[in-house]
Design a protein around this motif. Sequence first.
Motif, PDB file in Angstrom:
ATOM      1  N   TYR A  58       0.820  -1.209   0.000  1.00 27.76           N
ATOM      2  CA  TYR A  58       0.000   0.000   0.000  1.00 27.76           C
ATOM      3  C   TYR A  58       0.855   1.260   0.000  1.00 27.76           C
ATOM      4  O   TYR A  58       0.359   2.365  -0.122  1.00 27.76           O
ATOM      5  CB  TYR A  58      -0.954   0.012   1.200  1.00 27.76           C
ATOM      6  N   ASN A 241      -7.370  -7.566  11.648  1.00 28.20           N
ATOM      7  CA  ASN A 241      -5.989  -7.844  11.241  1.00 28.20           C
ATOM      8  C   ASN A 241      -5.242  -6.541  11.099  1.00 28.20           C
ATOM      9  O   ASN A 241      -5.294  -5.882  10.066  1.00 28.20           O
ATOM     10  CB  ASN A 241      -5.971  -8.626   9.930  1.00 28.20           C
ATOM     11  N   CYS A 242      -4.561  -6.170  12.171  1.00 27.40           N
ATOM     12  CA  CYS A 242      -3.838  -4.890  12.199  1.00 27.40           C
ATOM     13  C   CYS A 242      -2.391  -5.085  11.784  1.00 27.40           C
ATOM     14  O   CYS A 242      -1.794  -4.237  11.140  1.00 27.40           O
ATOM     15  CB  CYS A 242      -3.920  -4.320  13.600  1.00 27.40           C
ATOM     16  N   GLN A 271     -10.789  -8.890   8.991  1.00 32.12           N
ATOM     17  CA  GLN A 271     -10.612  -7.735   8.116  1.00 32.12           C
ATOM     18  C   GLN A 271      -9.311  -7.021   8.421  1.00 32.12           C
ATOM     19  O   GLN A 271      -9.040  -6.635   9.551  1.00 32.12           O
ATOM     20  CB  GLN A 271     -11.810  -6.775   8.255  1.00 32.12           C
ATOM     21  N   GLY A 272      -8.501  -6.865   7.387  1.00 31.02           N
ATOM     22  CA  GLY A 272      -7.259  -6.121   7.516  1.00 31.02           C
ATOM     23  C   GLY A 272      -7.482  -4.653   7.217  1.00 31.02           C
ATOM     24  O   GLY A 272      -8.452  -4.291   6.540  1.00 31.02           O
ATOM     25  N   PHE A 273      -6.601  -3.827   7.730  1.00 29.18           N
ATOM     26  CA  PHE A 273      -6.751  -2.391   7.464  1.00 29.18           C
ATOM     27  C   PHE A 273      -5.420  -1.702   7.702  1.00 29.18           C
ATOM     28  O   PHE A 273      -4.525  -2.245   8.333  1.00 29.18           O
ATOM     29  CB  PHE A 273      -7.813  -1.770   8.381  1.00 29.18           C
ATOM     30  N   ILE A 274      -5.304  -0.526   7.149  1.00 31.05           N
ATOM     31  CA  ILE A 274      -4.256   0.392   7.582  1.00 31.05           C
ATOM     32  C   ILE A 274      -4.952   1.668   8.000  1.00 31.05           C
ATOM     33  O   ILE A 274      -6.052   1.986   7.521  1.00 31.05           O
ATOM     34  CB  ILE A 274      -3.199   0.667   6.484  1.00 31.05           C
ATOM     35  N   ASN A 277      -6.835   4.355   5.882  1.00 23.78           N
ATOM     36  CA  ASN A 277      -8.186   4.147   5.329  1.00 23.78           C
ATOM     37  C   ASN A 277      -9.209   5.070   5.997  1.00 23.78           C
ATOM     38  O   ASN A 277     -10.264   5.334   5.435  1.00 23.78           O
ATOM     39  CB  ASN A 277      -8.659   2.697   5.547  1.00 23.78           C
TER      40      ASN A 277
END
Lengths: 332, 332
Positions: A58, A241-242, A271-274, A277
């Motif tokens: 990303y 999911n960090c 659910q993954g994220f940064i 977002n």
Amino acid sequence: MSKTIVLKQRPDGTPKNNDFEIINENQPSIKSGEILLKAKYVSVDPYLRGRMRDEESYIEPFKINKPIASTVVAEVVESKNEKYKEGDFLTGMLDWKEYQVHTGDNLRNVDGDSISLSAYLGVLGLTGLTAYFGLNRIGEPKKGETLLVSGAAGAVGSIVGQIGKIKGLRVIGIAGSDEKVSLLTDQLGFDAAINYNTTDDMAAAIKEYAPDGVDIYFDNVGSYTLDAAMKNINRFGRVINCGAISLYNETEQPTGPRLETTLVKKSVKMQGFIVRNFEEDFPEGVQQLSKWLKEGKLKHEETIVEGFDSIPQAFIDLFDGKNKGKMVVKIY
Amino acid sequence: MSKTIVLKQRPDGTPKNNDFEIINENQPSIKSGEILLKAKYVSVDPYLRGRMRDEESYIEPFKINKPIASTVVAEVVESKNEKYKEGDFLTGMLDWKEYQVHTGDNLRNVDGDSISLSAYLGVLGLTGLTAYFGLNRIGEPKKGETLLVSGAAGAVGSIVGQIGKIKGLRVIGIAGSDEKVSLLTDQLGFDAAINYNTTDDMAAAIKEYAPDGVDIYFDNVGSYTLDAAMKNINRFGRVINCGAISLYNETEQPTGPRLETTLVKKSVKMQGFIVRNFEEDFPEGVQQLSKWLKEGKLKHEETIVEGFDSIPQAFIDLFDGKNKGKMVVKIY
């Protein structure tokens, strides 16, 4: 003179000091519209490991022989930009340099009057926002539910657990030493904590502290810890999911038990994220975190290492869990 | 006489005919308030494999020497219940019996005037609702996105792909024969389809048909197919974990590449579900599916096997992908 830390070579497995090089440059001078910044606090974060790989992600990879960058708090020591004056403190994504020239774009003013400037790299920075948005937006916590957090004594985890308590959850942490376990339960209000280094059967240990199962799992670690959490996940459970710090230094594709059957059978969301977002809602997050901090509901835990030359080692130490709370390097 | 199919023993791996037994009983008689039902169409579904294990799940396991149950369309042949009359057709969860006594609770009337009665086991039954709610509520499709569907020629997959086209998505299917590939592209409107039995590198094949990546992956299969899809998943991708038929007959815990790093790096959501999670919205789903069916936007693909004694084999054949569309057994 001014020091800069560059990526000398891409780490193979766990990063080592000789993957980095400290080079000396002349102190830069500024032109009209620019500011000269002196680094005060430098954030070291596990996610930077990903940028050291030559791999699509990303955010673009760091380049060889070019400076590493992370979130930094810096002081304006000279200004030819009317937006900033000498003595201002700014934060944003900056190079690992003692002194650097900047346009001031994408930086914001911070002040150290009511809180340490280093807090802007932790609870009031991307770290705190990661905890806040991950838990709230993906975890969708409901009062009375059970929250499990891995990397619980780390920068993000220590805030996640405290927000969990504010939201009325039962909070169980996983950390790597008895000292960290005590920090979580005695000082940060966690209901229970597990030392993974002295626990043989992690799934059984989680079950002991979460006999009714886990509703929300905030994962900073991945791998075996995730597997153990999944064995205890409840129907309609949410896995945030960090990060997956246990996998960042792997050189082969890691394998593990397939999770899809559990996802279907228990209607689980992973659910993954940064944190970026949620960028447009950052003001809301900062405001709420500041409020909790002032009210004393949130404690700001940090490990401060001193000296510019210590930055690479501080980064490397993250993977051994040598930090409690946010790892920050203080520059003089 | 009336036949009943019971679970003789729990299947070890792929189910076999001798895991089931057909027993003969006297035709039952009814008391006041009851109805006598004669099975007309019996649904066989992959998820039933899970109920044959002695294992905690969202629904209790079948018991040894007791009847299997699935969704059935049955005719009322005798009624002592004022809600139902002889000649009514009802559907709901019923035992694998030629004749059975029932209170009528949790059954609903259906009619075969405008559509085959078997459709209530397929596009207008839990199958269609699974496709509808999984794609819409978990997949959150946006016009112009790319949808990949595995088990695409199966009961759920064939409807998912068609709804995807109605929603303006680019739809790529994965199926197990050239005949199925033709069905998808020539008759059901899929943009492309891949025969996994003649494809060595599934990830590369997906990339060929989805050069801009996969935004939504509707997974009926799990395992290697999921891995290949994940290699092509886009940032903010959604994986709808509907089933994992490739894993249902495994006797050991299957392993595979860990997915958590991809979830984090690409902000991907994977979410499992069962259709009953959306039970309160079933009327909306049935109404919409009926409308599309009447408008000719949705085709109702089914494989009909004949005769009560064929039920176990029809079920077993699901795992060899012998069905196109919904597998239904017609009883005389």
